[in-house]
Write an enzyme that holds these catalytic residues in place. Sequence first.
Site, PDB file in Angstrom:
ATOM      1  N   THR A  36       0.838  -1.192   0.000  1.00  0.00           N
ATOM      2  CA  THR A  36       0.000   0.000   0.000  1.00  0.00           C
ATOM      3  C   THR A  36       0.879   1.251   0.000  1.00  0.00           C
ATOM      4  OG1 THR A  36      -1.717  -1.227   1.161  1.00  0.00           O
ATOM      5  CG2 THR A  36      -1.885   1.156   1.229  1.00  0.00           C
ATOM      6  N   ASP A 220      -5.068  -1.498  -5.377  1.00  0.00           N
ATOM      7  CA  ASP A 220      -4.603  -2.174  -4.150  1.00  0.00           C
ATOM      8  C   ASP A 220      -5.450  -3.432  -3.928  1.00  0.00           C
ATOM      9  OD1 ASP A 220      -3.164  -2.662  -1.863  1.00  0.00           O
ATOM     10  OD2 ASP A 220      -3.918  -0.952  -0.712  1.00  0.00           O
ATOM     11  N   GLN A 251      -3.405 -13.585   0.668  1.00  0.00           N
ATOM     12  CA  GLN A 251      -4.444 -12.860   1.403  1.00  0.00           C
ATOM     13  C   GLN A 251      -5.759 -12.806   0.635  1.00  0.00           C
ATOM     14  OE1 GLN A 251      -3.217  -9.358   3.871  1.00  0.00           O
ATOM     15  NE2 GLN A 251      -1.348  -9.515   2.680  1.00  0.00           N
ATOM     16  N   ARG A 603      -1.747  -8.904  11.112  1.00  0.00           N
ATOM     17  CA  ARG A 603      -2.209  -7.561  11.504  1.00  0.00           C
ATOM     18  C   ARG A 603      -1.403  -7.065  12.696  1.00  0.00           C
ATOM     19  NH1 ARG A 603      -3.160  -6.245   7.272  1.00  0.00           N
ATOM     20  NH2 ARG A 603      -2.414  -8.295   6.749  1.00  0.00           N
TER      21      ARG A 603
END
Length: 723
Positions: A36, A220, A251, A603
């Site tokens: 990102t 993205d 992912q 995360r």
Amino acid sequence: MDVTPILDGLNDAQRQAVTAPSEPALVIAGAGSGKTRVLVHRAAWLIDVEGVSPQGLLAVTFTNKAAAEMRGRIEALLKVPVQHLWIGTFHGLAHRMLRRHWREAGLPQSFQIIDSDDQLRLIKRLFKSQEIDDKLWAPKEIQWFINGQKDEGLRPQHIDDGGDPNLRQKIELYRSYEEICQRGGLVDFAELLLRAHEVLRDNAELLEHYRRRFQHLLVDEFQDTNAIQYAWLRLLAGSKGVPFVVGDDDQSIYGWRGARVEHIEQFQKDFPGTHVVKLEQNYRSTGTILNAANAVISNNGSRMGKNLWTDGAVGESIKLYSAYNERDEADFIVGRLRDWSAQGNARADAALLYRSNAQSRVLEEGLINARIPYRVYGGLRFFERAEIKDALAYLRLASNRDDDSSFERVVNKPTRGIGARTVEIMRAYARANACSMWRAAGAVASDELNGRAANAVAAFMTLIERMAREIDGLELHDKVDHVIHLSALIDFFKKDKGEKGETRIENLAELVSAAKSFEPDPAGEMSPLDEFLAHAALEAGEGQAGAWEDCVQLMTMHSAKGLEFPLVFICGMEDGLFPHQRSVADAQGLEEERRLCYVGITRAMRSLYITHAEQRRLHGMDSFSQPSRFIAEIPDEHIEEIRPRVQVARPMRSPGVTGRRGPVPSSGNELGIRLGQQVRHKKFGDGVILNCEGQGAHARVEVNFEGAGTKWLVLSYANLDLM
Ligand code: ATP
Ligand code: MG
């Protein structure tokens, strides 16, 4: 030109991606490797160094929040606002295009977007007008079908029924649905994408215009694009456009909703000579967290394979807590969160992640009891969910026939032939005679309504009377269970074949669990049912913690995609829950669950807690489950087990009606309540209002009763007489 600021804080591979020549590029890299970030810097680079006008860029992100953040970061790099930059989600950008080109798209200028609830209502009306028995066909099934076809880019005329009469009828319904939308100028979410694709495909001039304009297409989370999104992108890129996409095959977690990870391979075929960049250094997590994530995902067969490393600290080990049950799990988490805050950390830096929405209830209760502000991200708090409110409305009616808002909520849910007109007639009667809807229903059913409507209303009233009769004398949770079953809400939601219907049913079962563990005040004057209903109203009424408030973040692992938090809890790591029961049987499903686990673990930046319960009451059932197989996939050396406490966790007290006191804005004025007002309560006697807060059905007051002391009461239950 000074390019340093834009290339500052980038490693070599990232720089290479950011400064890549104007050719199609694919950045394929693991979590936290800066994808990102690369996208943001690429946009700034193109504008500042390559001299591309901001108008020449199109950037696609996964959520509106991510889009806003990306715009902010690009502006920060460029130090100027970039108004003309098109940046948003696929849906947002498609909408923007259709607003500009409504004529070419064959839409009225004032076309309206309908959300998924509106869409379903429309399909139900369609069923009615075509007299389709919704026992044979579930409206939700048709909704799922229509959206699925649109996601694949298919109109009714493109679908071959292969002689299957079932499919033929579905296609016909799709066609009728389309006609209604077209007549009404209505556009659903899937239609936005499909039509944005068609408007370009079928208008050569327009396509030419946009191809010239958007030379650079940045995307993205590319691994989660569906067929129509990808087709739109390809069309827009043509042969001269420069798509720059970033993603991570590991992912890909929306396969169940039509996303296709194969687009990563497809992209390289569709854009020959694609510049492929791999990023391997992770900047987000400690070595321990990263190694754990790598170890888990290495169990998947179908992978492109990446090697992710960090030169950051090894960090602390992953803490594994085996709880006795779900409450013990919540208690443990609350304890850790307290420590976290005590060490001076922000609550917003901590996230509680779970597989299924229904898990949040027990966690929420723990947080409420501990007065820790929290926010459920991308979802509703338990007692605010539509299906929970439906079930509670039946219970309320069974307890109090004159509860008009509950009456209106469920009088035709599930559908039982009581239309808007009939309801309007009842309302008019209730207004004219200053009586409740219930009384009005009884009156109009016997004289104003036609036979069919009258029968439907009478049947509804009989149902409620039956509920009230049959639950009399039952335990609280049996009452809740029985009313849910009599209401037929479960059958109603069963017809929804998607994940949503299943979730709603799970949540209803969870409501029975909530009732089972609810402890009424032993000295309470209300019936346990009324006390439980008041408790639910209180918990729902407060809504989310304010956006400005520093609060713990709760969300499913799906909605955590792309985000990062210094402290992460992954809760409910049990086989059957995560991996989810329905996925363990097939290999592909299990791999998608494992990718979700990879998303969850990655995360975490500094600290990761994994918790599981030996015994869990979820969806109304007690189960004893094994720790998730994903835990065993993490090498032992990264895990530190925290021994369960020796004592069995004491059951948590529900906050009941006296549980919540906060700053007291004086509201409730619409009800004629003011501070200092004298009131009388049937049981507590005379008192004075000290405080009031909340609004509408959730308004509550603190009253100092002469005999009974100070109490918080929900106005809609308390039946206070104003003196
Ligand atoms: P995900 O796959 O989860 O979406 P991602 O690949 O998009 O992750 P980012 O969110 O862009 O990763 O970056 C992860 C974190 O690492 C961010 O906090 C980011 O600021 C930081 N980061 C990325 N690259 C660098 C770098 N070269 N130097 C320092 N920090 C970096
Ligand atoms: Mg990202």
